[in-house]
Design a protein around this motif. Structure first.
Motif, mmCIF file in Angstrom:
data_model
loop_
_atom_site.group_PDB
_atom_site.id
_atom_site.type_symbol
_atom_site.label_atom_id
_atom_site.label_comp_id
_atom_site.label_asym_id
_atom_site.label_seq_id
_atom_site.Cartn_x
_atom_site.Cartn_y
_atom_site.Cartn_z
ATOM 1 N N ALA A 1 0.991 -1.015 0.003
ATOM 2 C CA ALA A 1 0.401 -0.121 -0.204
ATOM 3 C C ALA A 1 0.944 1.454 0.448
ATOM 4 O O ALA A 1 2.020 0.981 0.851
ATOM 5 C CB ALA A 1 -1.486 -0.017 0.886
ATOM 6 N N LYS A 2 0.240 2.054 -0.603
ATOM 7 C CA LYS A 2 0.451 4.174 -0.129
ATOM 8 C C LYS A 2 0.582 4.110 0.550
ATOM 9 O O LYS A 2 1.831 5.082 1.722
ATOM 10 C CB LYS A 2 0.447 4.779 -1.470
ATOM 11 N N THR A 3 -0.457 4.093 1.470
ATOM 12 C CA THR A 3 -0.544 4.375 2.558
ATOM 13 C C THR A 3 -1.644 3.882 3.055
ATOM 14 O O THR A 3 -2.448 2.973 2.283
ATOM 15 C CB THR A 3 -1.155 6.238 2.990
ATOM 16 N N VAL A 4 -1.445 4.215 4.797
ATOM 17 C CA VAL A 4 -2.561 2.934 5.263
ATOM 18 C C VAL A 4 -3.105 3.996 6.337
ATOM 19 O O VAL A 4 -2.629 4.878 7.120
ATOM 20 C CB VAL A 4 -1.994 1.799 6.403
ATOM 21 N N THR A 5 -4.180 3.910 6.624
ATOM 22 C CA THR A 5 -5.481 4.909 7.917
ATOM 23 C C THR A 5 -6.083 4.127 8.650
ATOM 24 O O THR A 5 -6.432 3.597 8.382
ATOM 25 C CB THR A 5 -5.539 5.922 6.625
#
Length: 398
Positions: free
Chosen positions: A246-250
């Motif tokens: 993933a590029k980012t995880v929130t």
């Protein structure tokens, strides 16, 4: 003085409909299903059930204070329920988990209640610690024998006993470590990812092991995507997404405790370069309110709330909440975005949940396709309708 006599065996006769259900394998007998009994029974006493022709039918734990008056242990021919009986069933349960456990996974469910023949008892393994949770007072009078069986079969270094609230408030047994004391937080592996489990005071037995397969599915979908994990708890889906590229995880959760646990779980995996290079953000907020108010967009959204219907009468409200959350999630997806929607509410049938999600997709005005649906994990078998709670679906939107 006359010698005290042992009371006659507790003997029950059921109404025809309940008799049929038991013969078909249903493990519960409700109080209003009992046509007659020879005397009052005590919690944990083994009751014998006979059919209309006065033939042996089944054995089960009796509980005079529960709507589930009997939890079936055995149905068929007469049998002796002793330590050897339980030992054999525990060994069978262990054999069923052979493909789940391994070098990279030492966190999994060992016994799943009625579905493994242990009504009202679950046992989860976290590395060297076995956590046993009791949901019926029937086990209290049999606990010493059962603890011995579980130690022999699963060979844990440490064993923790936990009980549902109604039991812990009235039982003479104390919760916590039995014998040798381990650590209250245990680090275990799931498919090579490290997690912490609060084995003494955490929710359930310390972690939600039932979503392992769905977390792995999310990992396979995450590459290059910005991921939102709604009701993230301790970040399970997020860690899998991170390892999947993933590029980012929130992480989105209202609980400070949950988000702090997620942060610790990411630190536990600091040796994995794929996980450490991913930007990880924690958002503490009410998920409904935050999703309604944000204008952010994502490429993959996981919506996995806690049970929203603990009672049958709460089903309609739960469906409305699922509809609200997932409608908003669909609107927050970029073109090509993926929604993974899950429910752990036993009172919301899978067919109704899946139909509702597909209806939302249809009404979104976007082209969509369904990639997969899933149910229970292999170590969480469900052999009767009331045990079926977990369902998930994955949709992609243009």
């Amino acid at each position: 003085m006359s010698e005290s006599r042992k009371p006659a065996r507790l003997r029950l006769q059921l109404f025809p409909r309940a008799e049929t259900a038991v013969r078909k394998g249903h493990p519960w007998v409700f109080g209003d299903s009992i046509k007659s009994q020879n005397r009052d029974g005590e919690a944990g006493e083994m009751a014998v059930m006979y059919d209309r022709q006065d033939r042996f039918m089944a054995l089960g734990f009796y509980d005079p204070d529960s709507p589930i008056r009997v939890r079936i242990v055995h149905c068929g021919k007469p049998a002796t329920i002793d330590r050897g009986w339980w030992l054999e069933r525990a060994l069978l349960a262990k054999e069923r988990r052979a493909e789940v456990s391994g070098e990279n996974t030492d966190g999994f469910r060992c016994i799943n209640g009625e579905s493994d023949g242990f009504p009202g008892l679950v046992a989860d393994r976290y590395a060297n610690t076995l956590v046993v949770k009791l949901y019926t007072p029937a086990w209290l009078r049999h606990w010493e024998e059962m603890e011995s069986v579980l130690r022999d079969v699963f060979e844990p270094e440490f064993l923790v006993l936990r009980m549902s609230r109604n039991l812990s408030e009235s039982s003479e047994l104390s919760e916590g470590f039995r014998g040798s004391r381990g650590t209250k937080t245990v680090v275990f592996q799931e498919n090579g990812i490290r997690f912490e489990s609060a084995v003494v005071h955490g929710q359930k037995t310390g972690f939600f092991l039932d979503q392992r397969e769905n977390r792995a599915r999310v990992e396979s979908l995450a590459r290059g995507r910005e991921v939102l994990n709604v009701f993230s708890f301790s970040g399970g889906f997020s860690l899998y997404a991170a390892r999947g590229g993933a590029k980012t995880v929130t992480d989105l959760d209202i609980s400070t405790h949950a988000l702090e646990s997620a942060e610790r779980n990411f630190k536990l995996n600091a040796s994995d370069p794929q996980i450490t290079k991913v930007s990880h953000e924690c958002v503490q907020a009410d998920a409904f309110k935050w999703m309604d108010e944000t204008d952010r967009k994502f490429d993959l959204i996981v919506v996995d709330p806690p049970s929203l219907a603990k009672r049958a009468r709460e089903k309609d409200g739960a469906l409305a909440a699922y509809r609200h959350l997932n409608r908003r999630a669909i609107a927050m997806l970029r073109p090509g975005g993926i929604l993974v929607a899950a429910s752990c509410s036993a009172h919301v049938p899978a067919a109704e949940f899946l139909s509702m999600i597909r209806e939302l997709a249809e009404h979104s005005g976007r082209n969509w396709r369904e990639h997969w649906t899933s149910g229970h994990a292999p170590d969480h078998p469900a052999v009767f309708p009331e045990a079926e709670y977990l369902k998930a679906v994955c949709l992609e939107f243009d």
